[in-house]
Design a protein around this motif. Structure first.
Motif, PDB file in Angstrom:
ATOM      1  N   GLU A  69      43.786  41.393  42.735  1.00 61.65           N
ATOM      2  CA  GLU A  69      43.442  40.107  41.839  1.00 61.65           C
ATOM      3  C   GLU A  69      44.093  40.087  40.550  1.00 61.65           C
ATOM      4  O   GLU A  69      43.681  41.073  39.804  1.00 61.65           O
ATOM      5  CB  GLU A  69      41.919  39.958  41.635  1.00 61.65           C
ATOM      6  CG  GLU A  69      41.294  38.813  40.795  1.00 61.65           C
ATOM      7  CD  GLU A  69      41.622  37.508  41.483  1.00 61.65           C
ATOM      8  OE1 GLU A  69      42.710  37.016  41.187  1.00 61.65           O
ATOM      9  OE2 GLU A  69      41.105  37.100  42.481  1.00 61.65           O
ATOM     10  N   PHE A 114      44.199  36.939  39.135  1.00 62.76           N
ATOM     11  CA  PHE A 114      43.395  35.948  38.247  1.00 62.76           C
ATOM     12  C   PHE A 114      44.529  34.924  38.038  1.00 62.76           C
ATOM     13  O   PHE A 114      44.124  33.684  37.224  1.00 62.76           O
ATOM     14  CB  PHE A 114      42.715  35.989  37.021  1.00 62.76           C
ATOM     15  CG  PHE A 114      41.479  36.931  37.418  1.00 62.76           C
ATOM     16  CD1 PHE A 114      40.221  36.706  38.078  1.00 62.76           C
ATOM     17  CD2 PHE A 114      41.644  38.559  36.929  1.00 62.76           C
ATOM     18  CE1 PHE A 114      39.481  37.520  38.090  1.00 62.76           C
ATOM     19  CE2 PHE A 114      40.635  39.244  37.388  1.00 62.76           C
ATOM     20  CZ  PHE A 114      39.593  38.765  37.884  1.00 62.76           C
ATOM     21  N   LEU A 171      39.408  31.274  38.616  1.00 66.96           N
ATOM     22  CA  LEU A 171      38.252  31.746  39.155  1.00 66.96           C
ATOM     23  C   LEU A 171      38.007  31.258  40.545  1.00 66.96           C
ATOM     24  O   LEU A 171      37.779  31.753  41.779  1.00 66.96           O
ATOM     25  CB  LEU A 171      36.860  31.685  38.201  1.00 66.96           C
ATOM     26  CG  LEU A 171      37.427  32.333  37.118  1.00 66.96           C
ATOM     27  CD1 LEU A 171      36.226  32.268  36.067  1.00 66.96           C
ATOM     28  CD2 LEU A 171      37.814  33.697  37.226  1.00 66.96           C
ATOM     29  N   TRP A 199      36.084  33.360  42.925  1.00 68.58           N
ATOM     30  CA  TRP A 199      35.218  34.135  42.262  1.00 68.58           C
ATOM     31  C   TRP A 199      33.866  32.971  41.757  1.00 68.58           C
ATOM     32  O   TRP A 199      34.243  31.864  41.522  1.00 68.58           O
ATOM     33  CB  TRP A 199      35.675  34.531  40.900  1.00 68.58           C
ATOM     34  CG  TRP A 199      36.520  35.567  40.985  1.00 68.58           C
ATOM     35  CD1 TRP A 199      37.906  35.799  41.425  1.00 68.58           C
ATOM     36  CD2 TRP A 199      36.085  37.181  40.763  1.00 68.58           C
ATOM     37  NE1 TRP A 199      38.360  36.909  41.491  1.00 68.58           N
ATOM     38  CE2 TRP A 199      37.297  37.901  41.065  1.00 68.58           C
ATOM     39  CE3 TRP A 199      34.885  37.763  40.587  1.00 68.58           C
ATOM     40  CZ2 TRP A 199      37.398  39.212  41.134  1.00 68.58           C
ATOM     41  CZ3 TRP A 199      35.128  39.181  40.401  1.00 68.58           C
ATOM     42  CH2 TRP A 199      36.102  39.942  40.982  1.00 68.58           C
ATOM     43  N   ARG A 248      30.380  32.317  39.691  1.00 69.71           N
ATOM     44  CA  ARG A 248      29.417  32.798  38.594  1.00 69.71           C
ATOM     45  C   ARG A 248      28.000  32.607  39.144  1.00 69.71           C
ATOM     46  O   ARG A 248      27.639  31.875  40.042  1.00 69.71           O
ATOM     47  CB  ARG A 248      29.507  31.981  37.615  1.00 69.71           C
ATOM     48  CG  ARG A 248      28.647  32.150  36.230  1.00 69.71           C
ATOM     49  CD  ARG A 248      28.865  31.031  35.130  1.00 69.71           C
ATOM     50  NE  ARG A 248      27.730  31.159  34.417  1.00 69.71           N
ATOM     51  CZ  ARG A 248      27.442  30.195  33.448  1.00 69.71           C
ATOM     52  NH1 ARG A 248      28.274  28.939  33.392  1.00 69.71           N
ATOM     53  NH2 ARG A 248      26.355  30.268  32.854  1.00 69.71           N
ATOM     54  N   TRP A 293      32.066  32.613  31.818  1.00 72.67           N
ATOM     55  CA  TRP A 293      33.196  33.244  32.065  1.00 72.67           C
ATOM     56  C   TRP A 293      34.689  32.350  32.099  1.00 72.67           C
ATOM     57  O   TRP A 293      34.440  31.150  32.365  1.00 72.67           O
ATOM     58  CB  TRP A 293      33.326  33.786  33.571  1.00 72.67           C
ATOM     59  CG  TRP A 293      32.169  34.916  33.745  1.00 72.67           C
ATOM     60  CD1 TRP A 293      30.866  34.777  34.113  1.00 72.67           C
ATOM     61  CD2 TRP A 293      32.426  36.434  33.474  1.00 72.67           C
ATOM     62  NE1 TRP A 293      30.285  36.126  34.077  1.00 72.67           N
ATOM     63  CE2 TRP A 293      31.185  37.077  33.786  1.00 72.67           C
ATOM     64  CE3 TRP A 293      33.260  37.243  33.279  1.00 72.67           C
ATOM     65  CZ2 TRP A 293      30.941  38.402  33.867  1.00 72.67           C
ATOM     66  CZ3 TRP A 293      33.320  38.430  33.147  1.00 72.67           C
ATOM     67  CH2 TRP A 293      32.066  39.167  33.388  1.00 72.67           C
ATOM     68  N   ALA A 352      38.883  32.352  33.243  1.00 70.67           N
ATOM     69  CA  ALA A 352      40.508  32.943  33.665  1.00 70.67           C
ATOM     70  C   ALA A 352      41.334  32.264  32.711  1.00 70.67           C
ATOM     71  O   ALA A 352      41.611  31.038  32.834  1.00 70.67           O
ATOM     72  CB  ALA A 352      40.866  32.842  35.153  1.00 70.67           C
ATOM     73  N   LYS A 354      47.279  35.718  32.913  1.00 73.78           N
ATOM     74  CA  LYS A 354      45.711  35.203  32.805  1.00 73.78           C
ATOM     75  C   LYS A 354      44.699  36.401  33.261  1.00 73.78           C
ATOM     76  O   LYS A 354      45.348  37.168  34.118  1.00 73.78           O
ATOM     77  CB  LYS A 354      45.592  33.984  33.700  1.00 73.78           C
ATOM     78  CG  LYS A 354      46.282  32.666  33.191  1.00 73.78           C
ATOM     79  CD  LYS A 354      45.668  31.575  34.176  1.00 73.78           C
ATOM     80  CE  LYS A 354      46.458  30.296  33.426  1.00 73.78           C
ATOM     81  NZ  LYS A 354      46.069  30.175  32.042  1.00 73.78           N
ATOM     82  N   LEU A 366      40.369  37.598  33.697  1.00 72.25           N
ATOM     83  CA  LEU A 366      38.913  37.445  33.498  1.00 72.25           C
ATOM     84  C   LEU A 366      38.404  37.682  32.452  1.00 72.25           C
ATOM     85  O   LEU A 366      38.425  38.857  31.938  1.00 72.25           O
ATOM     86  CB  LEU A 366      38.306  37.987  34.592  1.00 72.25           C
ATOM     87  CG  LEU A 366      36.601  37.737  34.746  1.00 72.25           C
ATOM     88  CD1 LEU A 366      36.343  36.293  35.001  1.00 72.25           C
ATOM     89  CD2 LEU A 366      36.187  38.711  35.852  1.00 72.25           C
ATOM     90  N   THR A 418      33.070  38.373  43.744  1.00 74.83           N
ATOM     91  CA  THR A 418      33.842  37.798  44.663  1.00 74.83           C
ATOM     92  C   THR A 418      33.446  38.643  46.049  1.00 74.83           C
ATOM     93  O   THR A 418      33.128  39.684  46.090  1.00 74.83           O
ATOM     94  CB  THR A 418      35.151  37.813  44.515  1.00 74.83           C
ATOM     95  OG1 THR A 418      35.994  37.111  45.235  1.00 74.83           O
ATOM     96  CG2 THR A 418      35.726  39.260  44.324  1.00 74.83           C
ATOM     97  N   THR A 444      37.824  41.647  28.679  1.00 70.46           N
ATOM     98  CA  THR A 444      38.708  40.998  29.629  1.00 70.46           C
ATOM     99  C   THR A 444      39.121  42.212  30.489  1.00 70.46           C
ATOM    100  O   THR A 444      39.177  43.345  30.592  1.00 70.46           O
ATOM    101  CB  THR A 444      39.859  40.958  28.929  1.00 70.46           C
ATOM    102  OG1 THR A 444      39.758  39.802  27.766  1.00 70.46           O
ATOM    103  CG2 THR A 444      41.125  40.220  29.802  1.00 70.46           C
ATOM    104  N   ASP A 450      41.604  42.537  34.512  1.00 69.27           N
ATOM    105  CA  ASP A 450      42.606  42.214  35.010  1.00 69.27           C
ATOM    106  C   ASP A 450      43.119  43.194  36.081  1.00 69.27           C
ATOM    107  O   ASP A 450      42.874  44.211  36.189  1.00 69.27           O
ATOM    108  CB  ASP A 450      43.742  42.040  34.047  1.00 69.27           C
ATOM    109  CG  ASP A 450      44.873  41.069  34.548  1.00 69.27           C
ATOM    110  OD1 ASP A 450      44.593  40.510  35.654  1.00 69.27           O
ATOM    111  OD2 ASP A 450      46.056  40.584  33.894  1.00 69.27           O
TER     112      ASP A 450
END
Length: 559
Positions: A53, A55, A59, A63, A65, A82, A84, A97, A99, A112, A405, A407
């Motif tokens: 992932e 991003f 999202l 993903w 929430r 949250w 991206a 980008k 999260l 996810t 963050t 990633d």
């Protein structure tokens, strides 16, 4: 040796002067920040990964929430936001980008689901991801949970997980590594925590965290591609997975007549007739005599004879005026003033409370312990790497700072793949961030020596360079700990040690000079004023008497 110590002294003095006077070599405050060209984001593919992932596509829908509430406190909702989005602070890659946890002092939860579960029993498990603390971190988590398959219901703190891994900081920073294991006899799950976990960095750079669980029951934890902790799933977790074969019988109790005191007071002993338990510890010293120079009738404090009533004192409003009290000047030359009391001394007849002596207990049976029985939930699992299958990945966090963050999340079973991702994706980004950081925080350039200043300008430039290295060392020390500081700023560490030695040498010489000055001052009067030939015996006798009186006064006051 002397030249080296002198150089160290100059260094310490120069550093102090730089702190007080400032550094005119620094760039002007209104000078624009330098621009650094950073690479653009390029998608990276990882074939065969259970999860990869970046991003780049946002999202949703991958993903989700969580809208649940915490299981332990129903009033706490997962209301943290949250997103991206591009990195805002110290970005190393343009258009990259990631999260981002957007809220402060909130509970965050997002997850996810994997395309198909990952079974660690087949080939182990490798988890790797990046964390960047854009706003630093005083209290919050940045760890990830590998959720146990199959996933059911809304993601929350009650959702079963197989492994929890990653950094956390609330006070001291630490790394979490926890795995849940099911007791095959009782069916209950237990969390097992890594003992002596490594300490993660807490600066604003992107850092890479890697966990590998191997099929020989060993594990490895790496930070930024460097292995920081290895060990065994069997031996390095608390509590241990495999329970003891035997346990204390919970139904066994100590008999009422069990004697487990090895010694007891002698029942036949009697207190001697001359034993006085009421005798005091201290008694007046009957041999003491009041010093001849003691002024019994003189008070310790008297009214100040030089004090005068203030001109604006009003007896009706302020009351009767009285002079302030001052120490009685007559007591200064006397052995003491006021009522004299005999000093106390230890009572030779003091014995304290009487107690019978101890003897061996004839009924002593030893220390009692419950009998041992077979552990009803005993098992032995020698294949702990066969963890529960993973069906998803989630972040369930509390944080006081926004901007945490995440990633480049990789989940699979290949250590080589994780290492390739580190080389191809994380390291170029990290190097770019370092270049941006260096451009935003330039080291002041050393000024070239001019013909007029010569050696002094060269020394000043050298001192400025050393000061900068020391400052960089302590900055990394505060942000990332001693190991990172010693690794990244070795010159600064050496300069700090040299400055400390120089200051210690300077302090030692100041002390030595002070002691010499005191010794010279004490001996000077005897050499400067020898007794003259014409001095009378009476003057000598008077001086001797005065000296003896002063010595007697000092001795009496000490008593």
């Amino acid at each position: 040796m002397t030249e080296m110590l002198g150089t160290l002294l100059l260094l310490s003095l120069a550093l102090q002067a730089r702190r007080v006077c400032g550094d005119d070599t620094a760039a002007p405050a209104d000078e624009p920040a330098p621009k650094v060209a950073i690479p653009a984001f390029t998608p990276y593919s990882v074939p065969g990964a259970a999860l990869w992932e970046q991003f780049a596509g946002g999202l949703e829908p991958a993903w989700k929430r969580s809208l649940a509430t915490k299981a332990d406190k129903a009033e706490n909702r997962y209301d943290g936001e949250w997103a991206a989005e591009d990195v805002a602070e110290l970005a190393g890659v343009a258009g990259d980008k990631a999260l981002v946890a957007k809220s402060e002092a909130r509970h965050h939860a997002i997850s996810t689901q994997l395309g198909q579960p990952l079974d660690p029993a087949q080939g182990g498990l490798v988890l790797q991801y990046e964390v960047k603390l854009q706003n630093k971190l005083s209290c919050g988590g940045a760890y990830v949970k590998l959720l146990t398959a199959p996933l059911r219901g809304e993601f929350s703190d009650a959702t079963p997980y197989t492994v929890m891994f990653g950094p956390d900081k609330c006070g001291e920073a630490k790394m979490h590594l926890i795995f849940r294991h099911r007791n095959p006899v009782s069916g209950e799950y237990t969390e097992h925590h890594l003992m002596q976990p490594p300490v993660p960095p807490t600066d604003s750079m992107s850092h890479l965290y890697t966990l590998a669980v191997f099929t020989n029951n060993t594990f490895s934890v790496a930070i930024d591609g460097t292995e920081r902790r290895t060990g065994s799933l069997l031996d390095d977790f608390e509590p241990p997975v495999n329970p003891p074969k035997e346990i204390d019988d919970p139904d066994d109790t100590k008999p009422a007549d069990w004697e487990d005191d090895a010694s007891i007071p002698d029942p036949d002993a009697e207190k001697p007739d001359d034993w006085d338990e009421d005798a005091p510890l201290m008694v007046p010293d009957e041999d003491a005599v009041m010093p001849k120079g003691w002024l019994v009738d003189e008070p310790l404090m008297v009214e100040d004879p030089s004090a005068e009533k203030p001109a604006d004192w009003d007896d009706d409003e302020d009351g009767d005026w009285a002079a302030p009290m001052v120490p009685n000047p007559r007591c200064e030359s006397a052995d003491g003033c006021g009522p004299w009391e005999r000093p106390q001394k230890r009572n030779p007849g003091y014995k304290g409370k009487w107690a019978p002596p101890l003897i061996d207990n004839p009924r002593y049976k030893g220390e009692w312990a419950p009998r041992r029985i077979d552990n009803p939930v005993y098992f032995e699992d020698r294949e702990l790497y066969r963890l529960s299958a993973v069906g998803g990945v989630g972040f369930e966090l509390w944080t006081m700072q926004s901007g945490i963050t995440f990633d480049n999340i990789y989940l699979g079973d290949s250590v080589a793949t994780a290492a390739q991702i580190a080389d191809d994706v994380w390291k170029p980004k990290h190097d770019s961030e370092l270049a941006v950081h260096a451009a935003l925080n330039p080291k002041p350039p050393a000024k070239a020596a001019s013909a007029a200043s010569g050696v002094l300008e060269q020394l000043r430039a050298r001192f400025a360079e050393i000061f900068t290295s020391i400052h960089s060392f302590y900055s990394v020390l505060r942000e990332a700990g001693p190991a990172a500081a010693l690794r990244e700023e070795a010159r600064g560490a050496a300069a700090s040690a040299m400055a400390a030695v120089g200051l210690a040498w300077l302090a030692w010489n100041v002390l030595l000079l002070a002691r010499l000055a005191i010794g010279t001052g004490a001996a000077a009067p005897a050499r400067a004023h020898p007794p003259a030939a014409g001095d009378s015996d009476a003057d000598a006798a008077t001086a001797s008497s005065t000296a003896r009186a002063g010595a007697g006064k000092t001795a009496t006051k000490r008593k």
